[in-house]
Design an enzyme around this catalytic site. Structure first.
Site, PDB file in Angstrom:
ATOM      1  N   ASP A  12       1.004  -1.408   0.533  1.00 49.66           N
ATOM      2  CA  ASP A  12       0.507  -0.110   0.244  1.00 49.66           C
ATOM      3  C   ASP A  12       0.699   0.787   0.256  1.00 49.66           C
ATOM      4  O   ASP A  12       2.390   0.974   0.468  1.00 49.66           O
ATOM      5  CB  ASP A  12      -0.980   0.071   1.274  1.00 49.66           C
ATOM      6  CG  ASP A  12      -1.989  -0.757   1.045  1.00 49.66           C
ATOM      7  OD1 ASP A  12      -2.211  -1.312   0.468  1.00 49.66           O
ATOM      8  OD2 ASP A  12      -2.921  -0.516   2.342  1.00 49.66           O
ATOM      9  N   ASP A  13      -0.328   2.187  -0.222  1.00 48.39           N
ATOM     10  CA  ASP A  13       0.406   3.580   0.194  1.00 48.39           C
ATOM     11  C   ASP A  13       1.294   4.128  -1.048  1.00 48.39           C
ATOM     12  O   ASP A  13       2.019   4.803  -0.674  1.00 48.39           O
ATOM     13  CB  ASP A  13       1.163   4.138   1.188  1.00 48.39           C
ATOM     14  CG  ASP A  13       0.251   3.532   2.263  1.00 48.39           C
ATOM     15  OD1 ASP A  13      -1.442   3.282   2.462  1.00 48.39           O
ATOM     16  OD2 ASP A  13       0.509   4.153   3.665  1.00 48.39           O
ATOM     17  N   HIS A  65      -5.928   3.121  -3.766  1.00 46.81           N
ATOM     18  CA  HIS A  65      -6.131   3.037  -2.357  1.00 46.81           C
ATOM     19  C   HIS A  65      -6.368   4.547  -1.927  1.00 46.81           C
ATOM     20  O   HIS A  65      -5.545   5.412  -1.091  1.00 46.81           O
ATOM     21  CB  HIS A  65      -3.929   2.705  -2.200  1.00 46.81           C
ATOM     22  CG  HIS A  65      -4.414   2.811  -0.352  1.00 46.81           C
ATOM     23  ND1 HIS A  65      -5.728   1.907   0.290  1.00 46.81           N
ATOM     24  CD2 HIS A  65      -3.259   2.912  -0.120  1.00 46.81           C
ATOM     25  CE1 HIS A  65      -4.537   1.752   2.105  1.00 46.81           C
ATOM     26  NE2 HIS A  65      -4.044   2.796   1.411  1.00 46.81           N
ATOM     27  N   HIS A  84      -5.581   8.876   0.153  1.00 49.35           N
ATOM     28  CA  HIS A  84      -5.195   8.456   1.521  1.00 49.35           C
ATOM     29  C   HIS A  84      -6.442   8.733   2.903  1.00 49.35           C
ATOM     30  O   HIS A  84      -6.189   9.120   4.017  1.00 49.35           O
ATOM     31  CB  HIS A  84      -3.997   8.265   2.611  1.00 49.35           C
ATOM     32  CG  HIS A  84      -4.094   7.183   3.300  1.00 49.35           C
ATOM     33  ND1 HIS A  84      -3.987   7.033   4.192  1.00 49.35           N
ATOM     34  CD2 HIS A  84      -3.056   6.043   2.484  1.00 49.35           C
ATOM     35  CE1 HIS A  84      -3.313   5.941   5.129  1.00 49.35           C
ATOM     36  NE2 HIS A  84      -3.183   5.272   3.520  1.00 49.35           N
ATOM     37  N   HIS A 135       3.579  -2.363   2.883  1.00 47.70           N
ATOM     38  CA  HIS A 135       3.507  -0.598   2.573  1.00 47.70           C
ATOM     39  C   HIS A 135       4.660  -0.559   1.658  1.00 47.70           C
ATOM     40  O   HIS A 135       5.564  -1.126   2.021  1.00 47.70           O
ATOM     41  CB  HIS A 135       3.741   0.124   3.870  1.00 47.70           C
ATOM     42  CG  HIS A 135       1.874  -0.026   4.012  1.00 47.70           C
ATOM     43  ND1 HIS A 135       1.994  -0.709   5.540  1.00 47.70           N
ATOM     44  CD2 HIS A 135       0.614   0.512   4.154  1.00 47.70           C
ATOM     45  CE1 HIS A 135       0.676  -0.733   6.234  1.00 47.70           C
ATOM     46  NE2 HIS A 135      -0.351   0.255   5.160  1.00 47.70           N
TER      47      HIS A 135
HETATM   48 ZN    ZN Z   1      -2.382   3.112   3.823  1.00 48.48          ZN
END
Ligand code: ZN
Length: 478
Positions: free
Chosen positions: A284-285, A335, A339, A427
């Site tokens: 993620d991210d 995603h 955020h 991540h």
């Molecule tokens: Zn995240």
């Protein structure tokens, strides 16, 4: 000026602001106000590489002040700089006019407020003269102190003020916003503290309208309390000049070519045997240029795939990384744009975020995702009803963002035992995660696991196509 020197100067200034100058102690010890201010000015000397310092000092209660400003020898410019410095004193006196009036009636034993102003100054090879006043003020009895920057840039060849219009086309602001946003959001701890989230760093708020100019960098300054809590001080961001290439007036006009991204095919030689164990790695991210690329290096080395839940604004910054994810046959999920916790948004806000993010993916990789991983894994009926994707969480949480330690990440996965059918959360923005992946991928392959994408996991292990609005989480990924 050398880039490293400027960085050093700026850093020194920040450190001085944050630690070197006990403003409260200055304020409470009236006798030493001037002495403390002089000490502060001495500390600032190394960041004053252009002009000779002049001082305006008054230790008169209730509003003492100590201001210094440079004189470079170009009369019209020096007059303007001096005027700016004295204006700061006038503003301060007006701001605390009540204290002045009160002191006129009774003789007050201590000062009611204080002001100190120092500056950083430097000259470029093109004779651009930069003076950045650093104004500190506050009330004598209060812990609260303010730090504001006042930036003046003059072209000594003409004596005229130098503004962004003398250097840039307007497109530079978007580049500044992108750079500064990724600067403050690279670390999740800081990212969460930015006032108003990434919207708070938007060029529309005027943050990038003024700046100092060195031979190698463009420097943006942010007053205390403007974008971050007081504990973060008054930050500055030093942006290398080449970040703005294409936006300089001297650059050839930018031709906007709508790129049609290539549509690389996933590795056709990779086949999945549904009877054998499979595991899905997810990141993620990202994307990030450092850690994500290192993860991709490992996947490429072993001909393996993973699923990347990318954040829209980062895809805008680093589309080439997301394109590489796709080229290697990885799956790309959304995603969100920046955020936000989607359970705090209205249906309309959720839809708007998805639309914005989809447009980013469409531009970067020529298609939109079928999977959405909500930030923080946090979802509800409104999110489900307004998300045109299958909603995916995970079944193994490595807590990599917390440990930032490759061994801890590997241990968290190992303690799960059988990983068949599991979706592992990591991540893609930490080097410690990239370190773990270098060991994890060969180890999983050695244990006989097939590395699959999340959509493949849903297809082969759950036995259906990812369904829009359906949540796939812990109980599905077993
Ligand atoms: Zn995240």
């Amino acid at each position: 000026m050398k880039k490293s020197l400027l960085r050093w100067l700026c850093r020194l200034m920040v450190l001085t602001l944050l630690f070197g100058l006990g403003m409260t102690s200055i304020a409470s010890a009236q006798d030493s106000f001037v002495a403390s201010a002089q000490e502060y000015f001495t500390q600032q000397k190394s960041s004053q590489t252009a002009g000779e310092p002049q001082q305006i000092i008054s230790d008169q209660n209730p509003l003492p002040y100590a201001v210094e400003y440079p004189v470079i020898g170009t009369e019209s410019v020096d007059a303007k700089i001096k005027e700016a410095a004295t204006q700061l004193v006038t503003d301060y006196q007006n701001r605390y006019a009540d204290a002045q009036a009160a002191a006129a009636e009774v003789s007050r034993p201590k000062q009611a407020a204080y002001l100190t102003v120092s500056y950083t100054s430097f000259l470029t090879e093109d004779q651009l003269y930069n003076v950045v006043f650093v104004e500190n003020y506050g009330e004598a009895d209060s812990e609260t102190s303010f730090t504001n920057y006042h930036i003046y840039v003059y072209d000594l060849n003409t004596g005229e003020a130098f503004t962004w219009e003398n250097l840039f086309r307007p497109s530079y602001k978007e580049k500044a916003e992108t750079y500064v946003t990724s600067y403050f959001t690279a670390d999740e701890g800081t990212a969460n503290r930015v006032y108003g989230g990434t919207e708070g760093l938007s060029a529309e708020r005027g943050w990038y309208d003024s700046f100092a100019v060195s031979d190698s960098d463009i420097v943006f300054y942010f007053d205390k309390y403007s974008i971050l809590p007081a504990s973060c001080g008054a930050p500055m961001v030093i942006v290398p000049r080449d970040v703005f290439s294409g936006s300089y007036l001297t650059d050839p006009e930018e031709v906007i070519v709508e790129e049609t991204p290539e549509q690389p095919q996933a590795d056709a030689s990779r086949s999945i045997d549904p009877s054998k164990p499979m595991v899905a790695l997810t990141f993620d991210d990202g994307p990030s240029t450092g850690a994500t690329n290192r993860i991709l290096d490992t996947l490429e080395k072993y001909g393996a795939v993973a699923t990347f839940f990318d954040v829209g604004y980062r895809v805008e910054s680093y589309p080439e990384v997301t394109q590489r994810e796709k080229a290697l046959g990885c799956e790309i999920g959304s995603h969100s744009y920046d955020h936000k916790d989607f359970t705090t948004l209205t249906a309309a806000q959720i839809q708007a975020d998805h639309n914005k993010t989809n447009a980013v993916f469409q531009k970067a990789i020529g298609e939109t995702p079928t999977l959405f991983r909500p930030p923080y894994g946090s979802t509800n009926a409104t999110v489900q009803q307004n998300s045109p994707y299958a909603i995916v969480t995970w079944s193994v949480d490595t807590l990599d963002w917390k440990s930032r330690n490759a061994d801890s990440i590997l241990a968290a996965i190992q303690k799960e035992g059988n990983l068949d059918g599991k979706v592992i959360l990591m991540h893609g923005i930490y080097d410690s995660t990239a370190d773990a992946v270098e060991k994890l991928v060969p180890s999983l392959l050695e244990q006989g696991y097939q590395l699959v994408t999340v959509s493949e996991m849903i297809q082969y292990h759950i036995g259906e196509a990812p369904a829009q609005g359906k949540v796939y989480g812990y109980s599905q990924f077993q």
